[in-house]
Design a protein around this motif. Structure first.
Motif, PDB file in Angstrom:
ATOM      1  N   ALA B  16       0.838  -1.210   0.000  1.00 17.72           N
ATOM      2  CA  ALA B  16       0.000   0.000   0.000  1.00 17.72           C
ATOM      3  C   ALA B  16       0.869   1.255   0.000  1.00 17.72           C
ATOM      4  O   ALA B  16       0.564   2.236  -0.694  1.00 17.72           O
ATOM      5  CB  ALA B  16      -0.932  -0.009   1.213  1.00 17.72           C
ATOM      6  N   GLN B  17       1.972   1.245   0.743  1.00 18.79           N
ATOM      7  CA  GLN B  17       2.905   2.385   0.708  1.00 18.79           C
ATOM      8  C   GLN B  17       3.387   2.634  -0.716  1.00 18.79           C
ATOM      9  O   GLN B  17       3.442   3.777  -1.185  1.00 18.79           O
ATOM     10  CB  GLN B  17       4.140   2.113   1.583  1.00 18.79           C
ATOM     11  N   GLN B  19       1.946   1.631  -3.562  1.00 24.10           N
ATOM     12  CA  GLN B  19       0.873   2.000  -4.494  1.00 24.10           C
ATOM     13  C   GLN B  19       0.473   3.472  -4.352  1.00 24.10           C
ATOM     14  O   GLN B  19       0.162   4.134  -5.351  1.00 24.10           O
ATOM     15  CB  GLN B  19      -0.340   1.082  -4.260  1.00 24.10           C
ATOM     16  N   LEU B  20       0.464   3.983  -3.131  1.00 25.96           N
ATOM     17  CA  LEU B  20      -0.020   5.350  -2.928  1.00 25.96           C
ATOM     18  C   LEU B  20       1.097   6.395  -2.887  1.00 25.96           C
ATOM     19  O   LEU B  20       0.873   7.533  -3.285  1.00 25.96           O
ATOM     20  CB  LEU B  20      -0.822   5.453  -1.630  1.00 25.96           C
ATOM     21  N   PHE B  21       2.261   6.013  -2.339  1.00 27.96           N
ATOM     22  CA  PHE B  21       3.271   7.027  -2.045  1.00 27.96           C
ATOM     23  C   PHE B  21       4.596   6.807  -2.778  1.00 27.96           C
ATOM     24  O   PHE B  21       5.027   7.650  -3.556  1.00 27.96           O
ATOM     25  CB  PHE B  21       3.561   7.072  -0.530  1.00 27.96           C
ATOM     26  N   THR B  26       3.462  10.447 -11.413  1.00 24.46           N
ATOM     27  CA  THR B  26       2.618  11.277 -12.267  1.00 24.46           C
ATOM     28  C   THR B  26       2.769  10.800 -13.705  1.00 24.46           C
ATOM     29  O   THR B  26       3.882  10.754 -14.230  1.00 24.46           O
ATOM     30  CB  THR B  26       3.047  12.747 -12.135  1.00 24.46           C
ATOM     31  N   ILE B  43     -13.551   5.773  -6.638  1.00 22.46           N
ATOM     32  CA  ILE B  43     -12.556   6.755  -6.175  1.00 22.46           C
ATOM     33  C   ILE B  43     -13.201   7.706  -5.173  1.00 22.46           C
ATOM     34  O   ILE B  43     -12.652   7.971  -4.102  1.00 22.46           O
ATOM     35  CB  ILE B  43     -11.965   7.523  -7.383  1.00 22.46           C
ATOM     36  N   TYR B 139      -6.401  14.181  -1.034  1.00 21.96           N
ATOM     37  CA  TYR B 139      -6.992  12.863  -0.735  1.00 21.96           C
ATOM     38  C   TYR B 139      -7.398  12.153  -2.039  1.00 21.96           C
ATOM     39  O   TYR B 139      -7.188  10.950  -2.209  1.00 21.96           O
ATOM     40  CB  TYR B 139      -8.255  13.002   0.137  1.00 21.96           C
ATOM     41  N   LEU B 141      -6.295  12.502  -5.135  1.00 22.55           N
ATOM     42  CA  LEU B 141      -5.180  12.004  -5.958  1.00 22.55           C
ATOM     43  C   LEU B 141      -4.686  10.653  -5.429  1.00 22.55           C
ATOM     44  O   LEU B 141      -4.356   9.752  -6.214  1.00 22.55           O
ATOM     45  CB  LEU B 141      -4.033  13.017  -5.977  1.00 22.55           C
ATOM     46  N   LEU B 142      -4.653  10.491  -4.105  1.00 16.47           N
ATOM     47  CA  LEU B 142      -4.230   9.195  -3.563  1.00 16.47           C
ATOM     48  C   LEU B 142      -5.329   8.148  -3.763  1.00 16.47           C
ATOM     49  O   LEU B 142      -5.028   6.960  -3.958  1.00 16.47           O
ATOM     50  CB  LEU B 142      -3.841   9.334  -2.092  1.00 16.47           C
ATOM     51  N   ALA B 143      -6.585   8.553  -3.756  1.00 15.79           N
ATOM     52  CA  ALA B 143      -7.677   7.611  -4.024  1.00 15.79           C
ATOM     53  C   ALA B 143      -7.646   7.123  -5.476  1.00 15.79           C
ATOM     54  O   ALA B 143      -7.975   5.969  -5.760  1.00 15.79           O
ATOM     55  CB  ALA B 143      -9.032   8.257  -3.695  1.00 15.79           C
ATOM     56  N   ARG B 145      -4.951   6.615  -7.146  1.00 10.36           N
ATOM     57  CA  ARG B 145      -3.920   5.576  -7.110  1.00 10.36           C
ATOM     58  C   ARG B 145      -4.441   4.307  -6.441  1.00 10.36           C
ATOM     59  O   ARG B 145      -4.062   3.198  -6.830  1.00 10.36           O
ATOM     60  CB  ARG B 145      -2.691   6.108  -6.373  1.00 10.36           C
ATOM     61  N   ALA B 146      -5.305   4.461  -5.454  1.00  3.60           N
ATOM     62  CA  ALA B 146      -5.899   3.299  -4.780  1.00  3.60           C
ATOM     63  C   ALA B 146      -6.771   2.492  -5.728  1.00  3.60           C
ATOM     64  O   ALA B 146      -6.988   1.292  -5.522  1.00  3.60           O
ATOM     65  CB  ALA B 146      -6.716   3.753  -3.571  1.00  3.60           C
ATOM     66  N   ALA B 147      -7.276   3.140  -6.777  1.00  2.21           N
ATOM     67  CA  ALA B 147      -8.086   2.449  -7.787  1.00  2.21           C
ATOM     68  C   ALA B 147      -7.221   1.837  -8.883  1.00  2.21           C
ATOM     69  O   ALA B 147      -7.749   1.342  -9.895  1.00  2.21           O
ATOM     70  CB  ALA B 147      -9.112   3.417  -8.388  1.00  2.21           C
ATOM     71  N   GLY B 148      -5.907   1.863  -8.700  1.00  4.14           N
ATOM     72  CA  GLY B 148      -5.027   1.249  -9.694  1.00  4.14           C
ATOM     73  C   GLY B 148      -4.823   2.109 -10.929  1.00  4.14           C
ATOM     74  O   GLY B 148      -4.339   1.631 -11.953  1.00  4.14           O
TER      75      GLY B 148
END
Lengths: 204, 204
Positions: B16-17, B19-21, B26, B43, B139, B141-143, B145-148
């Motif tokens: 998760a680190q 995938q998001l960070f 970009t 999202i 929030y 932008l990270l979501a 990324r959470a959606a792949g």
């Protein structure tokens, strides 16, 4: 379409979704457990990565533990925010540096001349600093949660007074005050309602 | 202390680190794979949860697929942003709603009278809308990324022109334009340097 049919489209694992988004809450009480300098470093080691315009990274952070600076900060908070802030293990003042452009040759080496253009335009610099530092606060708040800590962000403070009192020797401008720690007893209120997708989205 | 000693203090799992960070980037190119409405809902179902001041949630989003509105949007982007934006499966215009206060009785029922106080103070409302919507973009932008998916945020556009052209019938004010999709060939440049902890943090 309702909100409940979509979670399978999120590829982030469900534990991570819960930790950062769906279960995490704003804390109003904290235990005595310290927040260490190493944890504050670890939070930044995540929060530093998501994007800012031209990689400018204008976010700055003052971390206060109980003591004289914390006491001065308390006087600038709205009444209702003081008691919980007095007892939080760490209180962060998140700020935008209006002189962020000084770092440009190092952090945006593909266009170092941007530094000089921005040096001549204080208004553009302040707008860019505030917008991008605020984006970074969004990343940082989720990074705090990634470190297993709870955040308690507060907009109720006198930003001009904080800047005069704590940032008089710098070009930092305060944006948000955030308590950090492990959630204590009765740390949060019931969750407030979120707007629906159709309230906030248009398609074209 | 160096940045490399701290990852064990992050309780979020390492996938998760990444995938998001830490691994996410970009994107500047995208494949043809569509971004579905269901993904856009998913999202939001994450991005809606992290905090805003008084739960005000002023973020609004216009999603454009290729077509007439997208073509109008392209004319307001800086030259260098047009080609990639023309071909992205979805392009989002993230905005702040300066009339967010109309929702207050529903989303902040513990203090419904805040609506009327804000109705009388357009300057306070605009500041609050822009600040909290920008936090929410962090929030969101990270979501994404959470959606792949990969996001490609762009500050290089004429916000006043976008508002006149696309939001003339509303109180939305554009803040950021973001391309969305699966990253295509050569989607990103080498990672630019991040500031060090000691560049941006003070302790007191």
């Amino acid at each position: 379409m309702t909100d409940t049919v979509t979670p399978h489209l999120i590829t982030l694992d469900t534990a991570a979704q819960a930790q950062l988004f769906t279960d995490a809450r704003t804390a109003n009480t904290f235990t005595d457990e310290p927040v260490t300098d190493a944890q504050l470093h670890a939070i930044y080691d995540l929060a530093k990565y998501p994007p800012t315009a031209a990689n400018t990274q204008p976010l700055r952070v003052l971390y206060t533990r109980p003591g004289e600076t914390r006491n001065r900060l308390l006087t600038h908070l709205s009444e209702g925010n003081r008691a919980k802030t007095a007892t939080a293990p760490v209180v962060a003042v998140l700020a935008a540096d209006t002189d962020f452009h000084e770092f440009i040759p190092r952090i945006f080496p593909i266009r170092p001349e941007m530094r000089d253009g921005l040096a001549a335009d204080a208004a553009a610099r302040e707008g860019m600093a505030r917008f991008n530092a605020t984006l970074q606060i969004g990343y940082w708040l989720l990074a705090v949660r990634a470190a297993g800590l709870a955040a308690g962000p507060m907009a109720g403070f006198d930003a001009a007074a904080v800047d005069r009192d704590l940032f008089a020797d710098s070009t930092w401008r305060s944006l948000l005050v955030v308590n950090l720690g492990k959630p204590g007893p009765d740390a949060w209120y019931p969750r407030l309602p979120r707007l629906d997708y159709d309230d906030i989205v248009r398609h074209a």
